[in-house]
Scaffold this active site. Structure first.
Site, PDB file in Angstrom:
ATOM      1  N   ARG A  85       0.108   4.289  -0.410  1.00  0.00           N
ATOM      2  CA  ARG A  85      -0.517   5.519   0.147  1.00  0.00           C
ATOM      3  C   ARG A  85      -0.342   6.709  -0.815  1.00  0.00           C
ATOM      4  O   ARG A  85      -0.695   6.621  -1.953  1.00  0.00           O
ATOM      5  CB  ARG A  85       0.043   5.852   1.540  1.00  0.00           C
ATOM      6  N   HIS A 111       0.890  -1.171   0.000  1.00  0.00           N
ATOM      7  CA  HIS A 111       0.000   0.000   0.000  1.00  0.00           C
ATOM      8  C   HIS A 111       0.925   1.217   0.000  1.00  0.00           C
ATOM      9  O   HIS A 111       1.502   1.557   1.032  1.00  0.00           O
ATOM     10  CB  HIS A 111      -0.875   0.007   1.253  1.00  0.00           C
ATOM     11  N   ASP A 145       2.519  -6.999   2.412  1.00  0.00           N
ATOM     12  CA  ASP A 145       1.344  -6.218   2.832  1.00  0.00           C
ATOM     13  C   ASP A 145       1.817  -4.927   3.509  1.00  0.00           C
ATOM     14  O   ASP A 145       1.278  -4.525   4.536  1.00  0.00           O
ATOM     15  CB  ASP A 145       0.432  -7.025   3.765  1.00  0.00           C
TER      16      ASP A 145
HETATM   17  O1  DOR Z   1      -4.044  -4.519   8.176  1.00  0.00           O
HETATM   18  C1  DOR Z   1      -4.329  -4.150   7.048  1.00  0.00           C
HETATM   19  N1  DOR Z   1      -4.086  -2.880   6.621  1.00  0.00           N
HETATM   20  N2  DOR Z   1      -4.933  -5.009   6.216  1.00  0.00           N
HETATM   21  C2  DOR Z   1      -5.435  -4.611   5.035  1.00  0.00           C
HETATM   22  O2  DOR Z   1      -5.986  -5.422   4.344  1.00  0.00           O
HETATM   23  C3  DOR Z   1      -5.378  -3.188   4.631  1.00  0.00           C
HETATM   24  C4  DOR Z   1      -4.210  -2.541   5.256  1.00  0.00           C
HETATM   25  C5  DOR Z   1      -4.167  -1.043   5.060  1.00  0.00           C
HETATM   26  O3  DOR Z   1      -4.436  -0.577   3.957  1.00  0.00           O
HETATM   27  O4  DOR Z   1      -3.789  -0.345   6.013  1.00  0.00           O
END
Ligand code: DOR
Length: 421
Positions: A61, A59, A287
């Protein structure tokens, strides 16, 4: 070999045990064997060289609202300093990627700032233009939230069925975040683990498999326990995250929001059991979900879920290779070969025709220190553990990271195979 190359990596020990010189020209490995002449030569004797990894779940951001957590620049620098040369961004940014227009605007931001190669995924939610994003170059659909998470609403089953049919029709890849969330007070790590339980995750995985049309390319994100891993077979694939293999609830105070993540960090027994499936894991991805120390300092029930990890994934697991817990080839398969196969993309590697992205590591591990990481998150749950960090990272034949310094080379957008120029 004859011919002039951009870069030669000399004395590279490849996993099969032989030592070769790798020649790179125009971003691609052109020869693996003896070397010729090149603009630059790097001697890798006594060092460990890995192909640049693909982290297929990050991610990044950015945008107006989330640039305090991470930007494409800081996130991709973290990647390079952690041996990752290609990141696949999840679409639950603000605003989310829901059509060709929002896809293009995400792409423009990435093109302007990224230091490593990147791909961008498409959101699956009601009203989203799936074929439009496929044609715009989305790498995959999802993570599709089959349960709510930070910045993602759960998708109702009726719509999920319809979306799966549409993704099957266009030949896309559906990547699914499978969890069941039970009502209750989410005020500690143990409560979080109970309310988003291993059984609930497995239940959702089996539901998704049941409703998935036969020819859908289906990939499960961040499976955290044997119960759900056991359900995935055949052509379906899955990923596991470092935090589910290396962290467990007992390592933290029960109110510690920094270990709050979805799916949750499990108990020590589950973590141990998950390791027994190492050989079956298709993909290791981070992740990378950066939240700042201030965001995470909220009361447990309000704190966002997510752990930063793109900069520590390869270092943590290479340290395990050095300790002979896993093989180097298994690490390369799960972070390079398999993500590329699943995404239908070329990957970095030692053979001619592969991307000329490499990372050069010392033969010793160091203790992970958040001060030396590059994510804006500013913290890591792996502080104090061992990691092997790159001395140099090479992207398409250019040195883009060397001893703490970054150089912007020629980062590329790698579109999905539905892309129409
Ligand atoms: O813990 C998580 N944070 N799981 C996710 O699926 C999304 C992620 C986030 O975007 O912060």
């Amino acid at each position: 070999m004859s011919g002039y190359c951009d870069l030669i990596l000399k004395n590279v020990s490849v996993p099969s045990g032989i030592v070769v010189d790798i020649s790179i020209k125009d971003g691609i490995v052109v020869h693996s064997g003896s070397s010729g002449r090149a603009g630059e030569i790097i001697d890798c004797k006594g060092l460990c060289v890995l192909p640049g990894a693909i982290d297929m779940h990050v991610h990044m951001r950015g945008g107006k609202e989330q640039s305090s957590k991470e930007t494409w620049e800081t996130g991709t620098k973290s990647a390079l300093a952690g041996g990752v040369t290609h990141v696949v961004d999840q679409p639950n940014c603000i605003p989310p990627v829901t059509d060709a227009f929002s896809f293009e605007s995400r792409l423009a931001e990435a093109k302007e700032q990224a230091f490593c190669n990147f791909s961008i995924n498409a959101s699956v939610m009601e009203g989203a233009d799936l074929p439009g994003m496929h044609r715009a170059g989305a790498a995959a659909f999802g993570e599709i939230f089959a349960a709510p998470s930070s910045y993602g609403e759960g998708v109702p089953e009726k719509f999920l069925r319809q979306a799966f049919r549409e993704i099957e029709k266009i030949g896309g890849l559906a990547t699914v975040h499978a969890e069941t969330v039970t009502e209750g007070i989410d005020d500690s790590l143990s409560a979080h683990n109970r309310l988003r339980s291993p059984e609930g995750e497995a239940l959702e995985v089996s539901k998704v498999i049941e409703i998935a049309p036969e020819n859908l390319r289906l990939h499960f994100c961040h499976l955290s326990c044997p119960e759900s891993v056991n359900l995935v077979s055949g052509k379906n694939t899955f990923e596991v995250m470092p935090h589910h293999l290396l962290l467990s609830t007992g390592m933290f105070d029960d109110l510690d929001t920094f270990a709050k993540v979805n799916p949750p960090v499990r108990d020590e027994e589950t973590r141990h059991e998950l390791w027994r499936y190492w050989d079956r894991i298709d993909v290791l991805a981070s992740d990378h979900a950066p939240h700042t120390i201030a965001d995470k300092s909220a009361e447990f029930s309000c704190a966002p879920s997510g752990i930063p990890g793109v900069g520590t994934m390869i270092p943590l697991f290479l340290a395990l290779v050095y300790r002979k817990k896993i093989s180097i080839q298994s690490l390369i398969d799960k972070t390079t070969v398999n993500p590329a196969r699943i995404l239908h993309m070329n990957c970095a590697g030692f053979e001619p025709g592969m991307r000329g992205d490499f990372t050069i590591y010392p033969k010793t591990a160091e203790i992970i220190d958040p001060e030396r990481l590059h994510s804006l998150a500013g913290w890591t749950p792996y502080e104090g553990m061992e990691g092997v960090f790159p001395e140099k990272t090479i992207l398409g034949g250019d040195v883009v990271y060397s001893d703490g310094e970054f150089f912007r080379g020629n980062p590329r957008w790698i579109p999905g195979d539905g892309y129409i120029e």
